[in-house]
Design a protein around this motif. Sequence first.
Motif, short mmCIF file in Angstrom:
data_model
loop_
_atom_site.label_atom_id
_atom_site.label_comp_id
_atom_site.label_asym_id
_atom_site.label_seq_id
_atom_site.Cartn_x
_atom_site.Cartn_y
_atom_site.Cartn_z
N ALA A 194 7.45 -22.45 -3.37
CA ALA A 194 6.90 -21.43 -2.48
C ALA A 194 7.39 -20.03 -2.85
CB ALA A 194 7.24 -21.75 -1.03
N GLY A 195 8.67 -19.93 -3.19
CA GLY A 195 9.21 -18.64 -3.58
C GLY A 195 8.59 -18.11 -4.85
N MET A 196 8.39 -18.99 -5.81
CA MET A 196 7.79 -18.58 -7.07
C MET A 196 6.32 -18.22 -6.87
SD MET A 196 7.97 -17.88 -10.25
CE MET A 196 9.48 -18.56 -10.92
N ARG A 197 5.61 -18.94 -6.02
CA ARG A 197 4.21 -18.60 -5.75
C ARG A 197 4.12 -17.18 -5.17
NH1 ARG A 197 1.05 -21.18 -2.15
NH2 ARG A 197 -0.83 -21.29 -3.41
N GLU A 198 5.06 -16.83 -4.31
CA GLU A 198 5.06 -15.49 -3.74
C GLU A 198 5.34 -14.45 -4.82
OE1 GLU A 198 4.88 -12.39 -0.93
OE2 GLU A 198 4.11 -14.44 -0.98
N ARG A 199 6.25 -14.77 -5.72
CA ARG A 199 6.53 -13.86 -6.84
C ARG A 199 5.31 -13.69 -7.72
NH1 ARG A 199 11.35 -14.73 -11.40
NH2 ARG A 199 11.11 -12.68 -12.42
N MET A 200 4.60 -14.77 -7.99
CA MET A 200 3.37 -14.72 -8.77
C MET A 200 2.33 -13.84 -8.10
SD MET A 200 3.31 -18.83 -9.59
CE MET A 200 1.78 -18.90 -10.54
N PRO A 223 0.26 -8.85 -20.76
CA PRO A 223 1.17 -9.92 -21.19
C PRO A 223 1.48 -10.87 -20.05
CG PRO A 223 2.40 -7.91 -20.81
CD PRO A 223 0.93 -7.54 -20.68
N LEU A 224 1.60 -12.13 -20.38
CA LEU A 224 2.01 -13.11 -19.39
C LEU A 224 3.46 -12.83 -19.02
CD1 LEU A 224 0.73 -15.69 -18.09
CD2 LEU A 224 1.91 -17.01 -19.87
N PRO A 225 3.79 -12.79 -17.73
CA PRO A 225 5.17 -12.49 -17.36
C PRO A 225 6.14 -13.56 -17.86
CG PRO A 225 3.92 -13.20 -15.45
CD PRO A 225 2.92 -12.99 -16.55
N ASP A 226 7.34 -13.14 -18.18
CA ASP A 226 8.34 -14.06 -18.73
C ASP A 226 8.63 -15.22 -17.78
OD1 ASP A 226 8.53 -12.50 -20.99
OD2 ASP A 226 10.34 -11.44 -20.33
N PHE A 227 8.57 -14.95 -16.47
CA PHE A 227 8.93 -16.01 -15.51
C PHE A 227 7.91 -17.14 -15.48
CE2 PHE A 227 6.73 -12.84 -12.79
CZ PHE A 227 5.76 -13.63 -12.19
N ALA A 228 6.74 -16.95 -16.12
CA ALA A 228 5.75 -18.04 -16.17
C ALA A 228 6.31 -19.26 -16.90
CB ALA A 228 4.48 -17.56 -16.85
N ALA A 229 7.25 -19.03 -17.80
CA ALA A 229 7.86 -20.14 -18.54
C ALA A 229 8.63 -21.08 -17.62
CB ALA A 229 8.78 -19.60 -19.63
N GLU A 230 9.07 -20.57 -16.47
CA GLU A 230 9.86 -21.39 -15.55
C GLU A 230 9.04 -22.53 -14.95
OE1 GLU A 230 12.15 -19.17 -12.68
OE2 GLU A 230 12.29 -17.43 -14.03
N PHE A 231 7.72 -22.38 -14.92
CA PHE A 231 6.89 -23.47 -14.42
C PHE A 231 5.87 -23.92 -15.47
CE2 PHE A 231 5.46 -19.38 -12.76
CZ PHE A 231 4.13 -19.33 -13.11
N GLY A 232 6.16 -23.64 -16.73
CA GLY A 232 5.40 -24.23 -17.83
C GLY A 232 4.03 -23.64 -18.09
N ALA A 233 3.74 -22.45 -17.56
CA ALA A 233 2.43 -21.82 -17.82
C ALA A 233 2.49 -21.08 -19.14
CB ALA A 233 2.07 -20.86 -16.70
#
Length: 356
Positions: free
Chosen positions: A311-317, A257-267
């Motif tokens: 940058a923080g979100m990229r690290e989380r990804m 499943p796509l992680p829920d936080f992907a919605a924060e950057f529109g993926a």
Amino acid sequence: MQDGRGGASRRQVMGGALGLAAAATGGTAAAQGAPTAPPPARAADAPILKTIPRTGESVPAIGLGTYQTFDLLPGMPRDHLQEVVRQAWEGGARVFDTSPLYGASEVNVGAFKAALGLDRGMFITNKIWSTGEFLGDDSHARRSMEQSQLRLWREKIDAFQCHSLVNVDVVVPLLKAWKKEGRIRYVGATHHEPAYFGILADWVEKGDLDLVQVHYSILERRAEERVLPAAQAKGTAVLVNMPLEKARLMKLVEGQPLPDFAAEFGARSWAQFFLKWVIAHPAITCAIPATANPAHAADNMGALYGPLPDAGMRERMRRHVEGLPGFADLPKVPWYPGKSYPGLIARARNELKARG
């Protein structure tokens, strides 16, 4: 609902996108050597554009690559590849990358460009792979350029790159001469193997390159060590090959499943997740994922819209993907798992094996 890419289905992702105007024959850019025509506006947001530092010209941050995916044997059906080009263009792509080394890919790009009327504003990045008859000989490179002009039906190619640094000491000065003569607009060099990233960085640091093409993805990050910092320091544009790792990343997330936080950057799909991670790096100008699937081309273009991760979100990804089962073994997985491209390249390889 999920498709084979591990995210939202093609229909969910694209919604009404196919109704968008393609700007295929519109715009003000001249067909030869003019700034890239802007992609069509979408209902909710504007496409993500990146600037080529040396000129200030803007290009959409997602384009289309063609290695293997556009290679077919003569006479094989190719309507699906024309539809890939259409979907990419209508989704906002303007950078189309090819090479004489890619079998029939260069011919197909030229044919589809003409059939769809897309010459206005298409930013073509091509390559030179040439050694010459003897040390310092540039006759092969000149013949290669002339052949590319015929195949792509372009007098002026936007960017020519020294392919995989082959004969780079001869080819880059030749490309610089061609640029001075007005035959090309940008000079570049490429490599996809990390073992050569140091040499590629050397050439960027010399300041001779307008653009550099390098392998970079959430899996393969070694370009961050020297190539990307050098590009930022020298004002060199960066094209990214293998942003989806030749479908290996898509294989990794199959059924995940796509992680829920992907919605924060529109993926809205895994492909958009991976592509947004790449183009969010400040050094990156354009990622050029390759595909032979029109639905996947349309899905990839979804990464061109909406916010980018910081940058923080990229690290989380990165941490999330590294925690998926099989990530550590991904470099051992063959390119294009479960796929085959029966073109000139595959035929030549098969013939070589048969002789052995």
